[in-house]
Scaffold this motif. Structure first.
Motif, mmCIF file in Angstrom:
data_model
loop_
_atom_site.group_PDB
_atom_site.id
_atom_site.type_symbol
_atom_site.label_atom_id
_atom_site.label_comp_id
_atom_site.label_asym_id
_atom_site.label_seq_id
_atom_site.Cartn_x
_atom_site.Cartn_y
_atom_site.Cartn_z
ATOM 1 N N ALA A 28 3.355 29.186 -2.711
ATOM 2 C CA ALA A 28 4.475 28.692 -1.906
ATOM 3 C C ALA A 28 5.302 27.704 -2.712
ATOM 4 C CB ALA A 28 3.956 28.021 -0.635
ATOM 5 N N THR A 29 6.592 27.673 -2.448
ATOM 6 C CA THR A 29 7.466 26.701 -3.101
ATOM 7 C C THR A 29 8.315 25.996 -2.056
ATOM 8 O OG1 THR A 29 9.103 26.364 -4.869
ATOM 9 C CG2 THR A 29 9.368 28.336 -3.506
ATOM 10 N N ASP A 30 8.618 24.740 -2.317
ATOM 11 C CA ASP A 30 9.449 23.956 -1.401
ATOM 12 C C ASP A 30 9.937 22.707 -2.126
ATOM 13 O OD1 ASP A 30 10.800 23.313 0.865
ATOM 14 O OD2 ASP A 30 9.047 23.048 2.143
ATOM 15 N N THR A 31 10.796 21.964 -1.455
ATOM 16 C CA THR A 31 11.322 20.716 -2.013
ATOM 17 C C THR A 31 11.216 19.615 -0.972
ATOM 18 O OG1 THR A 31 13.594 21.185 -1.274
ATOM 19 C CG2 THR A 31 12.960 21.969 -3.471
ATOM 20 N N ALA A 32 11.287 18.361 -1.430
ATOM 21 C CA ALA A 32 11.245 17.221 -0.512
ATOM 22 C C ALA A 32 12.165 16.128 -1.035
ATOM 23 C CB ALA A 32 9.829 16.688 -0.383
ATOM 24 N N LEU A 33 13.018 15.627 -0.165
ATOM 25 C CA LEU A 33 13.898 14.522 -0.536
ATOM 26 C C LEU A 33 13.122 13.205 -0.514
ATOM 27 C CD1 LEU A 33 17.141 15.432 1.450
ATOM 28 C CD2 LEU A 33 16.778 15.604 -1.007
ATOM 29 N N ILE A 189 0.846 14.050 -0.547
ATOM 30 C CA ILE A 189 1.078 13.387 -1.833
ATOM 31 C C ILE A 189 2.030 12.214 -1.663
ATOM 32 C CG2 ILE A 189 2.104 13.676 -4.127
ATOM 33 C CD1 ILE A 189 0.994 16.521 -4.151
ATOM 34 N N LYS A 190 3.091 12.404 -0.884
ATOM 35 C CA LYS A 190 4.046 11.320 -0.633
ATOM 36 C C LYS A 190 3.356 10.127 0.018
ATOM 37 C CE LYS A 190 7.777 12.526 1.516
ATOM 38 N NZ LYS A 190 8.701 13.265 2.435
ATOM 39 N N ASP A 196 7.795 7.645 -1.262
ATOM 40 C CA ASP A 196 8.981 7.811 -0.417
ATOM 41 C C ASP A 196 9.096 6.610 0.512
ATOM 42 O OD1 ASP A 196 11.209 8.882 0.771
ATOM 43 O OD2 ASP A 196 10.101 10.199 2.123
ATOM 44 N N PRO A 197 9.966 5.643 0.179
ATOM 45 C CA PRO A 197 10.916 5.665 -0.940
ATOM 46 C C PRO A 197 10.219 5.485 -2.290
ATOM 47 C CG PRO A 197 10.985 3.545 0.170
ATOM 48 C CD PRO A 197 10.097 4.427 0.994
ATOM 49 N N SER A 213 2.288 11.104 -10.031
ATOM 50 C CA SER A 213 1.576 11.161 -8.746
ATOM 51 C C SER A 213 1.024 12.564 -8.508
ATOM 52 C CB SER A 213 2.521 10.773 -7.599
ATOM 53 O OG SER A 213 2.991 9.450 -7.750
ATOM 54 N N VAL A 214 1.831 13.585 -8.819
ATOM 55 C CA VAL A 214 1.378 14.971 -8.669
ATOM 56 C C VAL A 214 0.218 15.252 -9.622
ATOM 57 C CG1 VAL A 214 2.031 17.406 -8.892
ATOM 58 C CG2 VAL A 214 3.657 15.751 -7.924
#
Length: 243
Positions: A28-33, A189-190, A196-197, A213-214
Motif C-alpha cells: 500500500a502507498t499513501d501520504t501524510a501532511l 509513526i507520527k 506532527d508538527p 523516525s521511519v
C-alpha cells in the motif's frame, strides 16, 4: 545524509522480505501532511517573500488534505506491507506539502529493491494516485496499481476497464487492505516519534528527522521480531523508546 537514510529504509524493508517476515504480494502507498514548526507563512506574504515575524519555516509550503483542509508544512510519502500483524515501511520519502502524490510516486516505487518488485502483484492507493502514467509505470514494474475509479455517463472505454477492474470481487478484497495497513501505520509513526508538527525547521532537517523516525521504527520492529521473538511488536515500540 537524507539520501543515505532513504536508501537504508529501502534496505531494511528488503531485509524484512528476504527473511520472510513480511509478504509483499499486496503493498500500500499513501501520504501524510505534517505541520511545520512555528507560525505559518500566509500566501499573501509568501508571494512577495515578506516574512512578518520570526519563527516561520520558509522552506515549508501549503498543502491540502480532504480530512484536514489546508496544512502549512511537509508531506511524508510511504509504501508499506499489508499482511497483518506485521505491517512495516518498505520505502519512504519526504517533500514539501504542495507536492502532489502523482509526481513523487515513481521515486518512492524506485526505492523498492528488485527482490520486492518481483513479488508485488498489487499496489493499493487512494484516488490521488490514479493516472495513466502511474498505471503504466506500475505495469512496467510488474504489478497493478489499484485505485478507486468512478463510473460516469461519458467515461471513456479505456477508463471503464479500470472501473470494472476496481469493482471486481477480488480487487475489492485487495483494496480493503489499505485501511488496515498504511493509514494506521503512518498515524502510529507520527504519534510514536512526535513528528506532527515536525520538531525542526528547514526542508533538509525535516527530511532527515522524519526519515530517521521511519528508519528507527523499522529497526525496533526488526529487533522485536528477531531478538525478542515478538510476532506483534507494534504495541511495544513506544515502551522501548520511553514514550
Amino acid at each position: 545524509m537524507s539520501t543515505d537514510i532513504r536508501e537504508r529504509i529501502a534496505t531494511i524493508g528488503n531485509l524484512f522480505v528476504i527473511e520472510g517476515l513480511v509478504r509483499p504480494y499486496i503493498v500500500a502507498t499513501d501520504t501524510a501532511l505534517l505541520k511545520s514548526k512555528g507560525k505559518v507563512w500566509h500566501k499573501s506574504s509568501m508571494k512577495d517573500r515578506i516574512v512578518l515575524c520570526s519563527g516561520i519555516d520558509t522552506d515549508a509550503k501549503w498543502g491540502y488534505s480532504h480530512t484536514k483542509s489546508w496544512i502549512y508544512g511537509y508531506k511524508l510519502h510511504m509504501i508499506c506491507s499489508t499482511d497483518l500483524p506485521l505491517i512495516v515501511p518498505l520505502s519512504a520519502d519526504v517533500t514539501t506539502a504542495n507536492v502532489s502524490d502523482k509526481p513523487i510516486y515513481p521515486d518512492v516505487v524506485s526505492c523498492l529493491s528488485p527482490e520486492i518488485l518481483k513479488k508485488i502483484h498489487y499496489m493499493v492507493a487512494d484516488p490521488g494516485f490514479s493516472g495513466k502514467k502511474q498505471y503504466n509505470l506500475s505495469l512496467k514494474r510488474g504489478f497493478q496499481l489499484v485505485c478507486p475509479v468512478k463510473r460516469y455517463k461519458n467515461t471513456p472505454v479505456e477508463r471503464l476497464k479500470l472501473v470494472e477492474f476496481y469493482e471486481s470481487a477480488l480487487v475489492q478484497v485487495v483494496y480493503s487492505r489499505r485501511k488496515t495497513s498504511i493509514e494506521p501505520l503512518i498515524e502510529h509513526i507520527k504519534s510514536t516519534f512526535r513528528i506532527d508538527p515536525v520538531p525542526v525547521r528547514g526542508l533538509n532537517s525535516v527530511y532527515s528527522i522524519v526519515l530517521l523516525s521511519v528508519l528507527m521504527y523499522q529497526i525496533l520492529v526488526y529487533y522485536n521480531c528477531k531478538v525478542l521473538e515478538n510476532d506483534n511488536p507494534r504495541k511495544d515500540i513506544k515502551y522501548m523508546i520511553g514514550c
